[in-house]
Design a protein around this motif. Structure first.
Motif, PDB file in Angstrom:
ATOM      1  N   SER A 281      -2.134 -21.127   1.302  1.00  0.00           N
ATOM      2  CA  SER A 281      -3.513 -21.349   1.728  1.00  0.00           C
ATOM      3  C   SER A 281      -3.800 -20.449   2.916  1.00  0.00           C
ATOM      4  N   ILE A 282      -4.874 -19.683   2.815  1.00  0.00           N
ATOM      5  CA  ILE A 282      -5.153 -18.645   3.811  1.00  0.00           C
ATOM      6  C   ILE A 282      -6.564 -18.819   4.361  1.00  0.00           C
ATOM      7  N   SER A 283      -6.677 -19.035   5.665  1.00  0.00           N
ATOM      8  CA  SER A 283      -7.992 -19.132   6.295  1.00  0.00           C
ATOM      9  C   SER A 283      -8.262 -17.940   7.201  1.00  0.00           C
ATOM     10  N   GLU A 284      -7.216 -17.275   7.639  1.00  0.00           N
ATOM     11  CA  GLU A 284      -7.367 -16.073   8.460  1.00  0.00           C
ATOM     12  C   GLU A 284      -6.557 -14.940   7.808  1.00  0.00           C
ATOM     13  N   SER A 285      -6.105 -13.987   8.599  1.00  0.00           N
ATOM     14  CA  SER A 285      -5.286 -12.903   8.061  1.00  0.00           C
ATOM     15  C   SER A 285      -3.850 -13.389   7.847  1.00  0.00           C
ATOM     16  N   LYS A 286      -3.181 -12.817   6.845  1.00  0.00           N
ATOM     17  CA  LYS A 286      -1.823 -13.250   6.531  1.00  0.00           C
ATOM     18  C   LYS A 286      -1.083 -12.153   5.794  1.00  0.00           C
ATOM     19  N   VAL A 287       0.255 -12.166   5.902  1.00  0.00           N
ATOM     20  CA  VAL A 287       1.116 -11.208   5.216  1.00  0.00           C
ATOM     21  C   VAL A 287       2.094 -11.969   4.334  1.00  0.00           C
ATOM     22  N   LEU A 288       2.198 -11.565   3.064  1.00  0.00           N
ATOM     23  CA  LEU A 288       3.148 -12.153   2.128  1.00  0.00           C
ATOM     24  C   LEU A 288       4.073 -11.059   1.619  1.00  0.00           C
ATOM     25  N   LYS A 289       5.323 -11.406   1.353  1.00  0.00           N
ATOM     26  CA  LYS A 289       6.293 -10.421   0.891  1.00  0.00           C
ATOM     27  C   LYS A 289       6.846 -10.809  -0.477  1.00  0.00           C
ATOM     28  N   ALA A 290       6.900  -9.834  -1.382  1.00  0.00           N
ATOM     29  CA  ALA A 290       7.464 -10.032  -2.721  1.00  0.00           C
ATOM     30  C   ALA A 290       7.697  -8.661  -3.337  1.00  0.00           C
ATOM     31  N   ASP A 291       8.486  -8.623  -4.401  1.00  0.00           N
ATOM     32  CA  ASP A 291       8.723  -7.370  -5.115  1.00  0.00           C
ATOM     33  C   ASP A 291       7.642  -7.219  -6.180  1.00  0.00           C
ATOM     34  N   PHE A 292       6.625  -6.393  -5.902  1.00  0.00           N
ATOM     35  CA  PHE A 292       5.473  -6.278  -6.785  1.00  0.00           C
ATOM     36  C   PHE A 292       5.595  -5.150  -7.809  1.00  0.00           C
ATOM     37  N   ASP A 293       6.600  -4.269  -7.674  1.00  0.00           N
ATOM     38  CA  ASP A 293       6.733  -3.173  -8.636  1.00  0.00           C
ATOM     39  C   ASP A 293       8.072  -3.179  -9.371  1.00  0.00           C
ATOM     40  N   GLY A 294       8.916  -4.178  -9.112  1.00  0.00           N
ATOM     41  CA  GLY A 294      10.150  -4.342  -9.866  1.00  0.00           C
ATOM     42  C   GLY A 294      11.291  -3.431  -9.474  1.00  0.00           C
ATOM     43  N   ASP A 295      11.230  -2.845  -8.259  1.00  0.00           N
ATOM     44  CA  ASP A 295      12.318  -1.956  -7.846  1.00  0.00           C
ATOM     45  C   ASP A 295      13.397  -2.686  -7.054  1.00  0.00           C
ATOM     46  N   GLY A 296      13.251  -4.006  -6.942  1.00  0.00           N
ATOM     47  CA  GLY A 296      14.248  -4.790  -6.223  1.00  0.00           C
ATOM     48  C   GLY A 296      14.036  -4.868  -4.732  1.00  0.00           C
ATOM     49  N   LYS A 297      12.992  -4.231  -4.226  1.00  0.00           N
ATOM     50  CA  LYS A 297      12.712  -4.240  -2.792  1.00  0.00           C
ATOM     51  C   LYS A 297      11.417  -4.991  -2.508  1.00  0.00           C
ATOM     52  N   LYS A 298      11.369  -5.654  -1.345  1.00  0.00           N
ATOM     53  CA  LYS A 298      10.197  -6.420  -0.960  1.00  0.00           C
ATOM     54  C   LYS A 298       9.045  -5.495  -0.575  1.00  0.00           C
ATOM     55  N   ASP A 299       7.875  -5.788  -1.117  1.00  0.00           N
ATOM     56  CA  ASP A 299       6.646  -5.097  -0.739  1.00  0.00           C
ATOM     57  C   ASP A 299       5.795  -6.047   0.095  1.00  0.00           C
ATOM     58  N   ILE A 300       4.734  -5.529   0.687  1.00  0.00           N
ATOM     59  CA  ILE A 300       3.933  -6.322   1.616  1.00  0.00           C
ATOM     60  C   ILE A 300       2.516  -6.479   1.086  1.00  0.00           C
ATOM     61  N   LEU A 301       2.114  -7.732   0.870  1.00  0.00           N
ATOM     62  CA  LEU A 301       0.737  -8.049   0.515  1.00  0.00           C
ATOM     63  C   LEU A 301       0.027  -8.508   1.787  1.00  0.00           C
ATOM     64  N   SER A 302      -1.029  -7.804   2.164  1.00  0.00           N
ATOM     65  CA  SER A 302      -1.759  -8.114   3.393  1.00  0.00           C
ATOM     66  C   SER A 302      -3.151  -8.642   3.065  1.00  0.00           C
ATOM     67  N   VAL A 303      -3.488  -9.777   3.674  1.00  0.00           N
ATOM     68  CA  VAL A 303      -4.836 -10.329   3.575  1.00  0.00           C
ATOM     69  C   VAL A 303      -5.477 -10.201   4.949  1.00  0.00           C
ATOM     70  N   LYS A 304      -6.601  -9.541   4.990  1.00  0.00           N
ATOM     71  CA  LYS A 304      -7.285  -9.321   6.263  1.00  0.00           C
ATOM     72  C   LYS A 304      -8.693  -9.898   6.193  1.00  0.00           C
ATOM     73  N   ARG A 305      -9.097 -10.483   7.312  1.00  0.00           N
ATOM     74  CA  ARG A 305     -10.450 -11.012   7.396  1.00  0.00           C
ATOM     75  C   ARG A 305     -11.261 -10.163   8.364  1.00  0.00           C
ATOM     76  N   PHE A 306     -12.428  -9.700   7.898  1.00  0.00           N
ATOM     77  CA  PHE A 306     -13.363  -8.966   8.730  1.00  0.00           C
ATOM     78  C   PHE A 306     -14.690  -9.713   8.708  1.00  0.00           C
ATOM     79  N   ASP A 307     -14.985 -10.418   9.808  1.00  0.00           N
ATOM     80  CA  ASP A 307     -16.207 -11.229   9.908  1.00  0.00           C
ATOM     81  C   ASP A 307     -16.238 -12.252   8.774  1.00  0.00           C
ATOM     82  N   ASP A 308     -17.161 -12.089   7.828  1.00  0.00           N
ATOM     83  CA  ASP A 308     -17.294 -13.079   6.761  1.00  0.00           C
ATOM     84  C   ASP A 308     -16.729 -12.582   5.439  1.00  0.00           C
TER      85      ASP A 308
END
Length: 310
Positions: free
Chosen positions: A41-68
């Motif tokens: 659950s995200i109400s502000e900015s947040k960073v999540l880590k997971a392997d999104f391309d299948g290379d075995g390494k963690k990638d970074i999913l960033s959620v950013k809030r700008f005003d509304d």
């Protein structure tokens, strides 16, 4: 031939037993992580880590809030990939202080790459998006205005399924999907009103929306017999807050299955906004988590009953 008998002191026996217990717990934890979705659950900015391309390494999913507005991107190696259903736009949807965005990472394709499921709002209306990595970018493969999202057959050997639906009034309508060839395919599923406890959830939502006036009219059929009024402090707290409650969205998943692959526990998360009855400008978010278990004696309505809520 002589056999040597080895006697161990009690402290060594206890140490061996403790080591075995720790090992078993680690194995269980590892297996449980393999298929479990991650609800965020995200109400502000947040960073999540997971392997999104299948290379075995963690990638970074960033959620950013700008005003509304929210924006989202995934950084894979040294390149950022936007997550948006709109061409030539970095904005995803509107920010709401009382309707947090929920991001669920779930590998329904079982290719060891999680799909990105998003629940949020646009001007107080629910929206759902699903994004899939195609090898070069993230495709928006599903979008709608539904307010219920669910996952089944993720803890057994069956093909994982995604449920997307809507609660309108007292009625829950559901659509069922499987992920095939980078697309979600709709399929017919013989579900009824008791499917994953949807009838129980619909009645519970009605009850919450009746508070505070309806507190004394708690529907007993939707709760397990051992869940007494002493176990429902959350209901009393919601009543004492003196709000008008409006259901916003919900998500569910099978939490446990038996040896036959049948669901033995369902985990639901429900999202409400509470509008103060003394000042309509005061609006807050309320999130309720519930565990539902099948009845041992009743196979009809309210087969899944609420055994715990928090």
């Amino acid at each position: 031939m002589k056999f040597r008998v080895i006697f161990l002191k009690k402290k060594y026996i206890y140490f061996i037993i403790l080591t075995l217990i720790i090992f078993i717990l680690i194995v269980i934890l590892f297996l449980s992580k393999h298929y479990s979705p991650t609800f965020n659950s995200i109400s502000e900015s947040k960073v999540l880590k997971a392997d999104f391309d299948g290379d075995g390494k963690k990638d970074i999913l960033s959620v950013k809030r700008f005003d509304d507005k929210y924006s989202m991107d995934v950084k894979i190696k040294d390149k950022s990939y936007p997550i948006t259903p709109y061409k030539n736009s970095s904005a995803l949807f509107n920010y709401s202080p009382y309707w947090p965005m929920r991001v669920t990472l779930m590998d329904v394709s079982r290719d060891k790459i999680p799909e990105i499921f998003i629940q949020a709002s646009n001007r107080d209306n629910p929206v759902q998006y699903v994004f899939v990595w195609n090898g070069s970018k993230f495709d928006n493969v599903l979008s709608n205005s539904n307010n219920i999202l669910g996952f089944i057959d993720c803890k057994n050997n069956k093909t994982p399924k995604v449920i997307s639906g809507k609660l309108q009034g007292n009625t829950v309508t559901l659509s069922n999907y499987i992920f095939l060839n980078y697309k979600f395919k709709n399929y017919n599923y013989d579900s009824n009103t008791t499917f994953m406890g949807t009838d129980t959830i619909a009645t519970f939502i009605q009850f919450i929306q009746s508070l505070p006036q309806g507190e004394s009219y708690k529907p007993k059929d939707i709760f397990t017999p051992n869940l007494s009024d002493k176990n429902l402090p959350l209901i009393k707290q919601l009543s004492s807050d003196n709000n008008t409650y409006v259901f916003q969205d919900g998500i569910f998943k099978e939490n446990k299955c038996n040896e036959d692959g049948e669901v033995s526990e369902v985990y639901w998360t429900l999202n409400f906004r509470g509008i103060s009855n003394s000042d309509k400008k005061l609006i807050k978010n309320y999130t309720i988590n519930l565990l539902l278990t099948p009845s041992e004696v009743n196979k009809g309505n309210y087969y899944f009953k609420i055994s715990y809520l928090f």
